[in-house]
Design an enzyme around this catalytic site. Sequence first.
Site, PDB file in Angstrom:
ATOM      1  CG  LEU A 196      -1.889  -1.057   1.181  1.00  0.00           C
ATOM      2  CD1 LEU A 196      -2.308  -1.264   2.719  1.00  0.00           C
ATOM      3  CD2 LEU A 196      -2.938  -1.023   0.277  1.00  0.00           C
ATOM      4  N   PRO A 197       0.489   2.411  -0.214  1.00  0.00           N
ATOM      5  CG  PRO A 197      -0.964   4.056  -1.567  1.00  0.00           C
ATOM      6  CD  PRO A 197      -1.172   2.574  -0.929  1.00  0.00           C
ATOM      7  CE  LYS A 249      12.222   1.161   0.570  1.00  0.00           C
ATOM      8  NZ  LYS A 249      12.460   0.621  -0.752  1.00  0.00           N
ATOM      9  CB  THR A 293       8.149   1.957   1.507  1.00  0.00           C
ATOM     10  OG1 THR A 293       8.810   1.157   0.666  1.00  0.00           O
ATOM     11  CG2 THR A 293       9.234   3.028   2.371  1.00  0.00           C
ATOM     12  CE  LYS A 345       6.170   5.809   1.013  1.00  0.00           C
ATOM     13  NZ  LYS A 345       5.441   4.711   0.518  1.00  0.00           N
TER      14      LYS A 345
HETATM   15  P1  NAD Z   1       0.793   2.278  -6.401  1.00  0.00           P
HETATM   16  O1  NAD Z   1       0.095   3.699  -5.891  1.00  0.00           O
HETATM   17  O2  NAD Z   1       0.963   2.065  -7.914  1.00  0.00           O
HETATM   18  O3  NAD Z   1      -0.192   1.410  -5.847  1.00  0.00           O
HETATM   19  C1  NAD Z   1      -0.882   1.066  -4.389  1.00  0.00           C
HETATM   20  C2  NAD Z   1      -2.149   0.370  -4.728  1.00  0.00           C
HETATM   21  O4  NAD Z   1      -2.831   0.473  -3.471  1.00  0.00           O
HETATM   22  C3  NAD Z   1      -2.975   1.095  -5.662  1.00  0.00           C
HETATM   23  O5  NAD Z   1      -3.561   0.309  -6.627  1.00  0.00           O
HETATM   24  C4  NAD Z   1      -4.232   1.593  -4.936  1.00  0.00           C
HETATM   25  O6  NAD Z   1      -5.507   1.545  -5.551  1.00  0.00           O
HETATM   26  C5  NAD Z   1      -4.201   0.542  -3.650  1.00  0.00           C
HETATM   27  N1  NAD Z   1      -4.850   0.876  -2.277  1.00  0.00           N
HETATM   28  C6  NAD Z   1      -4.899   2.173  -1.747  1.00  0.00           C
HETATM   29  N2  NAD Z   1      -5.430   2.194  -0.525  1.00  0.00           N
HETATM   30  C7  NAD Z   1      -5.963   0.956  -0.525  1.00  0.00           C
HETATM   31  C8  NAD Z   1      -6.892   0.368   0.559  1.00  0.00           C
HETATM   32  N3  NAD Z   1      -7.427   1.034   1.593  1.00  0.00           N
HETATM   33  N4  NAD Z   1      -7.508  -1.153   0.117  1.00  0.00           N
HETATM   34  C9  NAD Z   1      -6.870  -1.695  -0.990  1.00  0.00           C
HETATM   35  N5  NAD Z   1      -6.160  -1.184  -2.030  1.00  0.00           N
HETATM   36  C10 NAD Z   1      -5.515   0.126  -1.621  1.00  0.00           C
HETATM   37  O7  NAD Z   1       2.359   2.129  -5.337  1.00  0.00           O
HETATM   38  P2  NAD Z   1       3.340   1.402  -5.601  1.00  0.00           P
HETATM   39  O8  NAD Z   1       4.399   1.790  -6.580  1.00  0.00           O
HETATM   40  O9  NAD Z   1       2.913  -0.323  -6.258  1.00  0.00           O
HETATM   41  O10 NAD Z   1       4.144   1.204  -4.284  1.00  0.00           O
HETATM   42  C11 NAD Z   1       3.456   0.337  -3.152  1.00  0.00           C
HETATM   43  C12 NAD Z   1       4.407   0.641  -2.215  1.00  0.00           C
HETATM   44  O11 NAD Z   1       5.736   0.126  -2.548  1.00  0.00           O
HETATM   45  C13 NAD Z   1       4.654   2.048  -1.767  1.00  0.00           C
HETATM   46  O12 NAD Z   1       4.987   2.031  -0.160  1.00  0.00           O
HETATM   47  C14 NAD Z   1       5.963   2.207  -2.339  1.00  0.00           C
HETATM   48  O13 NAD Z   1       6.699   3.325  -1.365  1.00  0.00           O
HETATM   49  C15 NAD Z   1       6.867   0.999  -2.211  1.00  0.00           C
HETATM   50  N6  NAD Z   1       7.807   0.855  -3.214  1.00  0.00           N
HETATM   51  C16 NAD Z   1       7.783   1.201  -4.419  1.00  0.00           C
HETATM   52  C17 NAD Z   1       8.682   1.019  -5.409  1.00  0.00           C
HETATM   53  C18 NAD Z   1       8.548   1.441  -6.686  1.00  0.00           C
HETATM   54  O14 NAD Z   1       9.225   1.569  -7.461  1.00  0.00           O
HETATM   55  N7  NAD Z   1       7.117   1.747  -7.249  1.00  0.00           N
HETATM   56  C19 NAD Z   1       9.821   0.656  -4.995  1.00  0.00           C
HETATM   57  C20 NAD Z   1      10.047  -0.145  -3.640  1.00  0.00           C
HETATM   58  C21 NAD Z   1       9.186   0.095  -2.636  1.00  0.00           C
END
Ligand code: NAD
Length: 294
Positions: A65-66, A171, A96, A246
């Site tokens: 999740l975000p 992390k 994260t 972030k």
């Molecule tokens: P994203 O915004 O693409 O996806 C997040 C998903 O969570 C969305 O599909 C959203 O609809 C869903 N969501 C939000 N609230 C919700 C809820 N209450 N119930 C169900 N679903 C819900 O984000 P991402 O890029 O996939 O990143 C996710 C996590 O991974 C973050 O914490 C980010 O910091 C971490 N991260 C991302 C990356 C990257 O390169 N994108 C790398 C390492 C870590």
Amino acid sequence: MANVAFIGLGNMGGPMATNLIDAGHSVTVFDLSQAALDQLQEAGASVAATAAEAAREVDYVISMLPAGKHVAGVYMGAEGLLAQLDSSTTILDCSTIDAATARQVGEAAAELGLGFMDSPVSGGVAAAAGGTLAFMCGGAAATFEKAKLILVDMGVNIFHAGPAGAGQVAKGCNNMLLAVHMIGTCEALEMGARNGLDPKVLSEIMLASSGRNWSLEVYNPYPGVMESAPASNDYKPGFMVDLMLKDLGLAMEIAEQSDVDNPMGRLARELYSQHQEAGNGRMDFSSILQKLQG
Ligand code: NAD
């Protein structure tokens, strides 16, 4: 093979859940986005109408999740998952988020006899799709043993960092160091280039010397030095400046809460913040070279 609930199917969660399906697990998914659900259904997942429905009678609940507020919202409170799961379920939050929320959810789970691990990842969307993520886990040793059984189907390096919250602290430490050595690498390459050195030759010299680091080795920020690096592809991400900021914000919170002085980390955040304000939030984080070039 396990029964898994996967919650949060964005850029990272979508391909991670797909890898679990491909490995033969039975995966039920939930997300607020219908498009994300449709995509996973096509990949072979069952779709649930709520997080609680997805998590009914599963071996693992995995979330991606975000931010901390979303994780607290999904797990805590009378309607949250912790109140509804039984003690045979292992919960892995791969998001994260701030270490304080991870500790809070981990401790609340422990009070209910539930195994919970904060399990943030290193590696971006490509590593999520390729199943080559690194996981940094925080929680009890017994939970870690269960976590490993499923994390191996999404990643290659799986570490037990310590108790609840330790995964998020690891992390934060890693990404703060990444920001600092990326900026240092850019400074050194730019100084060399302005003094007539070929950045490729200078990179080779530093790689064989004590300046060697990950940014130089696999992610060279100077255009043209490394074909596969975002710098040689107009700084398309990769790892966006927005996401680095972030992570630096979370690292600063950890430093403040533990009374650690981190001047290099603070300066890195300031420089990335200025770079973002100049409109570069969606560029790869190695584009900080352009800020130093003026
Ligand atoms: P994203 O915004 O693409 O996806 C997040 C998903 O969570 C969305 O599909 C959203 O609809 C869903 N969501 C939000 N609230 C919700 C809820 N209450 N119930 C169900 N679903 C819900 O984000 P991402 O890029 O996939 O990143 C996710 C996590 O991974 C973050 O914490 C980010 O910091 C971490 N991260 C991302 C990356 C990257 O390169 N994108 C790398 C390492 C870590």
